[in-house]
Motif scaffolding. Structure first.
Motif, PDB file in Angstrom:
ATOM      1  N   SER A 184       7.967   1.187 -11.046  1.00 35.54           N
ATOM      2  CA  SER A 184       6.649   0.631 -10.725  1.00 35.54           C
ATOM      3  C   SER A 184       5.615   1.743 -10.747  1.00 35.54           C
ATOM      4  N   THR A 185       4.388   1.384 -11.064  1.00 31.18           N
ATOM      5  CA  THR A 185       3.297   2.364 -10.987  1.00 31.18           C
ATOM      6  C   THR A 185       2.309   1.988  -9.882  1.00 31.18           C
ATOM      7  N   LEU A 186       2.708   1.069  -8.991  1.00 30.61           N
ATOM      8  CA  LEU A 186       1.765   0.569  -7.973  1.00 30.61           C
ATOM      9  C   LEU A 186       1.330   1.659  -6.995  1.00 30.61           C
ATOM     10  N   LEU A 187       2.286   2.493  -6.573  1.00 32.05           N
ATOM     11  CA  LEU A 187       2.006   3.432  -5.485  1.00 32.05           C
ATOM     12  C   LEU A 187       1.765   4.844  -6.010  1.00 32.05           C
ATOM     13  N   ASP A 188       0.937   5.581  -5.306  1.00 23.76           N
ATOM     14  CA  ASP A 188       0.695   6.982  -5.637  1.00 23.76           C
ATOM     15  C   ASP A 188       0.569   7.736  -4.319  1.00 23.76           C
ATOM     16  N   PRO A 189       1.492   8.628  -3.947  1.00 18.53           N
ATOM     17  CA  PRO A 189       2.678   9.017  -4.704  1.00 18.53           C
ATOM     18  C   PRO A 189       3.638   7.840  -4.872  1.00 18.53           C
ATOM     19  N   ASP A 190       4.478   7.898  -5.923  1.00 14.84           N
ATOM     20  CA  ASP A 190       5.323   6.723  -6.153  1.00 14.84           C
ATOM     21  C   ASP A 190       6.474   6.690  -5.157  1.00 14.84           C
ATOM     22  N   GLY A 191       7.167   5.573  -5.163  1.00 15.45           N
ATOM     23  CA  GLY A 191       8.172   5.330  -4.150  1.00 15.45           C
ATOM     24  C   GLY A 191       8.143   3.843  -3.826  1.00 15.45           C
ATOM     25  N   ARG A 192       8.727   3.506  -2.697  1.00 13.71           N
ATOM     26  CA  ARG A 192       8.791   2.094  -2.311  1.00 13.71           C
ATOM     27  C   ARG A 192       8.284   1.928  -0.887  1.00 13.71           C
ATOM     28  N   ILE A 193       7.507   0.870  -0.665  1.00  9.84           N
ATOM     29  CA  ILE A 193       7.126   0.481   0.695  1.00  9.84           C
ATOM     30  C   ILE A 193       7.801  -0.839   1.007  1.00  9.84           C
ATOM     31  N   ASN A 194       8.377  -0.921   2.199  1.00  4.57           N
ATOM     32  CA  ASN A 194       8.900  -2.187   2.695  1.00  4.57           C
ATOM     33  C   ASN A 194       8.231  -2.484   4.034  1.00  4.57           C
ATOM     34  N   LEU A 195       7.691  -3.681   4.130  1.00  2.00           N
ATOM     35  CA  LEU A 195       7.054  -4.130   5.374  1.00  2.00           C
ATOM     36  C   LEU A 195       7.959  -5.177   5.997  1.00  2.00           C
ATOM     37  N   THR A 196       8.252  -5.065   7.281  1.00  2.00           N
ATOM     38  CA  THR A 196       9.009  -6.127   7.947  1.00  2.00           C
ATOM     39  C   THR A 196       8.217  -6.630   9.148  1.00  2.00           C
ATOM     40  N   LEU A 197       7.874  -7.920   9.080  1.00  4.54           N
ATOM     41  CA  LEU A 197       7.121  -8.585  10.150  1.00  4.54           C
ATOM     42  C   LEU A 197       8.117  -9.261  11.080  1.00  4.54           C
ATOM     43  N   ARG A 198       7.917  -9.036  12.356  1.00  8.20           N
ATOM     44  CA  ARG A 198       8.887  -9.505  13.358  1.00  8.20           C
ATOM     45  C   ARG A 198       8.196 -10.049  14.589  1.00  8.20           C
ATOM     46  N   ARG A 199       8.976 -10.747  15.389  1.00  7.47           N
ATOM     47  CA  ARG A 199       8.600 -11.045  16.761  1.00  7.47           C
ATOM     48  C   ARG A 199       9.474 -10.182  17.654  1.00  7.47           C
ATOM     49  N   ALA A 200       8.860  -9.134  18.211  1.00  8.21           N
ATOM     50  CA  ALA A 200       9.629  -8.168  18.984  1.00  8.21           C
ATOM     51  C   ALA A 200       9.819  -8.611  20.429  1.00  8.21           C
TER      52      ALA A 200
END
Ligand code: MD6
Ligand code: FE
Length: 201
Positions: A184-200
């Motif tokens: 993917s070219t979405l991010l700069d610097p490249d890599g991966r983002i993961n978002l986790t939405l929760r009820r804590a």
């Protein structure tokens, strides 16, 4: 409904390119206020390969004394930034849960980072699902059963995918075997983002 197994739903490309770019830009802003930090494992203090931040009233942190949800950033001491409306809208659209999330964990993976098999069980109520959003490089995501030794399988998660786990899958073991660099070219610097939405709480 895109069911991988009971309680586990995968929505491929739930966010189109424009939505991914808009979310990336919101996160870039948000991470200026709540910078990525490197958590450490309880007891050993070994550093995670993943860096993290959070938004929403509560954030998940880990350090030598344990895992927990807390209301402030461990390094700046400031409250976590509010959860963007765009994330709350994705929760309403995909979670099938009537109650709002109160925590969003932001994981950043460079090409070396991994996430060992774990269960998410620091939340007060397991009846709410966790909604996960992937951005940037693809990864191999592994999931199994409620016991570490249960048979597991892996799937590829790509930028824009949403995974919801709840019900009978809420306490399954899962992790990230590896990042697929250059996908993917979405991010700069490249890599991966993961978002986790929760009820804590
Ligand atoms: C990741 N995800 O995709 C790691 N946890 O980078 C998780 O650990 C996770 O995707 C709970 C619910 C959904 C997830
Ligand atoms: Fe998890």
């Amino acid at each position: 409904m895109p069911l991988l197994k009971p309680g586990l739903r995968l929505y491929k490309t739930a966010l189109d390119q424009a939505a991914q770019e808009a979310l990336r830009d919101e996160l870039r802003e948000l991470l200026r206020d709540a910078p990525l930090f490197r958590p450490a494992m309880p007891r050993s203090g070994n550093p995670f390969s993943v860096r993290m931040s959070n938004c929403g009233p509560l954030g998940w942190v880990s350090d030598i004394s344990g895992y927990r949800y807390q209301a402030h950033h461990p390094e700046t001491g400031r409250p976590w930034p509010p959860m963007p409306e765009s994330l709350l809208a994705l929760w309403r659209a995909f979670s099938e849960c009537d109650l709002a999330p109160d925590a969003c964990l932001i994981n950043f993976y460079d090409e070396q980072a991994r996430m060992g098999a774990h269960q998410d069980r620091d939340e007060a109520d397991f009846s709410a699902p966790i909604l996960s959003i992937s951005l940037g490089d693809s990864c191999r995501f592994r999931y199994g059963g409620d016991k570490r030794r249960d048979r597991s399988e892996s799937i590829r998660l790509d930028s824009g995918d949403i995974l919801v786990f709840g019900g009978p899958a809420r306490l399954m073991f899962h992790g990230v075997d590896r990042i697929l660099p250059g996908t993917s070219t979405l991010l700069d610097p490249d890599g991966r983002i993961n978002l986790t939405l929760r009820r804590a709480k």
